[in-house]
Motif scaffolding. Sequence first.
Motif, PDB file in Angstrom:
ATOM      1  N   GLN A  73       0.844  -1.211   0.000  1.00 55.42           N
ATOM      2  CA  GLN A  73       0.000   0.000   0.000  1.00 55.42           C
ATOM      3  C   GLN A  73       0.875   1.255   0.000  1.00 55.42           C
ATOM      4  O   GLN A  73       0.653   2.189  -0.767  1.00 55.42           O
ATOM      5  N   ALA A  74       1.919   1.241   0.853  1.00 54.39           N
ATOM      6  CA  ALA A  74       2.815   2.377   0.956  1.00 54.39           C
ATOM      7  C   ALA A  74       3.529   2.639  -0.376  1.00 54.39           C
ATOM      8  O   ALA A  74       3.687   3.785  -0.806  1.00 54.39           O
ATOM      9  N   ASP A  82       3.400   5.953  -2.527  1.00 52.33           N
ATOM     10  CA  ASP A  82       4.652   6.602  -2.969  1.00 52.33           C
ATOM     11  C   ASP A  82       4.555   6.951  -4.452  1.00 52.33           C
ATOM     12  O   ASP A  82       4.837   8.061  -4.875  1.00 52.33           O
ATOM     13  N   VAL A 100       1.856   0.208   6.748  1.00 50.86           N
ATOM     14  CA  VAL A 100       1.662   1.234   5.717  1.00 50.86           C
ATOM     15  C   VAL A 100       2.238   2.564   6.211  1.00 50.86           C
ATOM     16  O   VAL A 100       2.886   3.303   5.463  1.00 50.86           O
ATOM     17  N   GLN A 101       2.050   2.825   7.483  1.00 51.58           N
ATOM     18  CA  GLN A 101       2.564   4.080   8.045  1.00 51.58           C
ATOM     19  C   GLN A 101       4.081   4.045   8.139  1.00 51.58           C
ATOM     20  O   GLN A 101       4.768   4.961   7.683  1.00 51.58           O
ATOM     21  N   THR A 151       6.267   2.247   6.612  1.00 53.57           N
ATOM     22  CA  THR A 151       6.963   2.227   5.323  1.00 53.57           C
ATOM     23  C   THR A 151       7.003   3.626   4.714  1.00 53.57           C
ATOM     24  O   THR A 151       8.034   4.056   4.186  1.00 53.57           O
ATOM     25  N   LEU A 152       5.847   4.326   4.799  1.00 50.13           N
ATOM     26  CA  LEU A 152       5.818   5.692   4.260  1.00 50.13           C
ATOM     27  C   LEU A 152       6.832   6.581   4.979  1.00 50.13           C
ATOM     28  O   LEU A 152       7.557   7.350   4.353  1.00 50.13           O
TER      29      LEU A 152
END
Lengths: 572, 337
Positions: B139-140, B144, B186-187, B189-190
Amino acid sequence: MLRKLNISQGILLAIMSIVTIFLLVFNIILIATFRTTSLDNVKYSSREINKQVIMNFENYIDNVIETSNYITAKTLSLTVDDNISALEETYLQASALSKDIVSIVLLSENGLNVVNSNGEAITSDAASKSWFTKALDTPEIFNFSTPHNQDIFSVSNRQVITISKAISYYDALQVLKTGVLCIDLNTESLISLANKTNLGENGHILIISDTGDYVYSNNEECTLGVCASRTLADDLIFGGQTVVVDTEKMYLNVNTLTHTRWRIATFINIQEIYNSQTRMMFTSIGFFLVALLSSYIVAVGLSKRISNPLHQLSEHMNKLDQDFILEEIQLTGQLEVVTLSESFNEMILEIRSLMDKLVTEQKEKRKSEFFALQMQINPHFLYNTLDSIVWLAEKEKNQDVIEMVIALSKFFRISISKGKNIIPVTQELEHAKNYLNIQKIRYNRQFDFEFITDDDIYHYSVVKLILQPIIENAINHGISSEEGGGFIKIIGTLENGFISFEVINSGYGLTNEQINTMYERMREGGKAQSVGLRNVYQRMKIYYGEEADIVISSQMDEYTSIKLIIPARKDA
Amino acid sequence: MKKIIIILLTVIAVSFTTSCNESTKTVYLYIYDMKDPFMEDYANAILEYAEGNFHVELFDAQNSQIIQNEEIEEGLENNPDLIIVNPVDRLGAYTIVNKVKESGIPVIFINREPLASDLISYDKAYYVGAVASQSGIFQAEIIDNLFGNNPLNLNEFDLNDDNIIQTVIFKGEQSHQDAELRTEFVQSTLIDLGYTIDVLSIQTADWNMQNAYLLAKNILIDYGEQIELVISNNDAMALGVIQAMVELNYIEDSNLDGKIQKDTEAWVPVIGIDGIHEALEKLENGYLYATIKNDSDAQAVAVIQLSVSILNNTDFISTAFNLVDGKYIWVDYQKEY
């Protein structure tokens, strides 16, 4: 083999086998159905109870987890703004809202106090407690401890279950940290939850953790150590089965409790159901036996009622068959049997009348035979005598003629004897003497004769004209005109109820062969020789039956004896 | 007597040969809830691919561990050659492991991962599933890409142009392993990629479309135009959010062609996970920006391959999957956008 059964056995066998088969099948079906349905019911209702228990606990656990989730979310959002006092307020409220919650505490990774709902001092070695380390080891799940003394605070004597989970929060420096949320629940509500369900007498609950420790048991034995219930629950792992605990039948259900890794085992008393099952079985066996017995009695009665008259009938038939007893029979019972007995009686009557008829006919026949035989005797003697009288008259032997005519007249008087067949012995002897007198004159007094008789025999009667034919034979065969001086002796005696007349004549005598021939002719007839002997024999047999007999004996060149043996009778 | 013996022998011989012919193995498949569309697809794929390999009997636990326990208990009495279990309560899986251990029947867990310690306790216990964290990472990566692959200078999707992504997260279930991992990864990785994110709100909608729809309506009223991105732990919730957005005209098909033109029509990027049928339709029409396909099809293939090797007692050889530690097969998610 079946063919050899009589009616009553046949009926009995038929009725009993049908009744037995029906009752047996009925009983087996009844018992089997009852057993399976009651077992199914037990299984079903036990599972339902267990399900209910699990659901109660699940609700309880879900509530706790919801609270925990709420706190987790609040912790993250409020610590972001460094609003610790608001967070403490939230913890306090959450713990106050639920009477089950004793305390809610957030500890740092090192086991230090971050947020505390109670305000009590945190123990210094919180980080070494198992609930703390477990929470960090498995951060993704809630860790449920077994009941223990509350150990998060320095001082506490409460019994609690600790729920711990690793959660995130922001520290004073706004750095995301991992801490351990510790919610202590008092065990009371768990216990009351466990005791809420009725599991029957001695029914009980075990709650076992994944490490094998007791979370709770309301069976005292089990809280003290390893008990039978525990072993059973451990062996089953999960599922349901019938077990025996302390001689009582129980239905054991084991299921897992979501989120907790606990297993809940319920032991539900089903002894009563088994007892009722046993009772039911005995009742139905009893019913079976009673029904069998009563149908046996009815069957025996029925078969007797049907077969008894037939038995009687068959006995009667046997009598008829073997002893020829003609008896009428009086049968009561079924219409068919009565009809049968009536027919039987009719048959008996018919047979009787037929037999009477037969007897009369026989009698008539014998009578006519008898008379016919009697009639054969006289004619040629009469002709011969009359010839002799003529001859004497020609020779003018008047005295002889007179004697002869007188004897002849006496002779015939007795011969006729008013048509009677039976005459006194005296008359028969008289008759024989008259005959001998006539013959003596005819034979020119070439022979002599003698009567030797017991007085006893005079009281009896005999068939008439039995001596004369024998004497006639004795004269014909025994007296030879050339030699002269023949002798005839008549001996009459009474021996053992039998009268015997023995006619002995002197002469050549007979060979045994000749005697046998005479017997043969006497008994079976044949050539007309010695018609007299045969005639006498037959009349004796017709009148006296088997008892009467004639015995012939002889000594060569000495004598010949014919002995008549007649039962002594006085009747006329 | 002779005849009877001959008949008896024939019967025995026939039954023997027929039982020999019956070499097809039986596998029992326990699904936690067939109402879950993802599991329905998954189970159907297993049934389809099993054909010709072995016989599969399907049991639906209707989201109750008690029912599943009963089904397994009854099923084990028939001695299946293998059971495949999608547990209702993954923490309770240890009891299932203990139960099958007694009879020596191998077990493959799918979709919901038992604790590692439980799986290790039985040498014939396996797990086939996806790595939950991977979906978050994917998702990340899509995010991106959406924002121009340059965390320092976001493109036009940074609506307020502050170089920070204002986002709303729809979480599956509080404390649910997948939900937690997806949300976390997801957080993280972002952040690792260098983005700054501003989580306006995290909503827990229990994987459920209706819940997500109701919650999204409130969120849209609270934050409305600020929202630059919606991250959902699954497709169902993403669809609920899209429904709310369409109602409140945050997504609007102005020309009524049934499709959303991203450059001309009102639109907010929503990213889901699972790749369910309805989501892929919405993706096609431009309503949903992206989804991470939890590849039930690929997982079913992995399950079949593993099952065959277990049933035939052969080594697991596959070009597509690896058997990690002799127990795990990890199936990759697929990005769909």
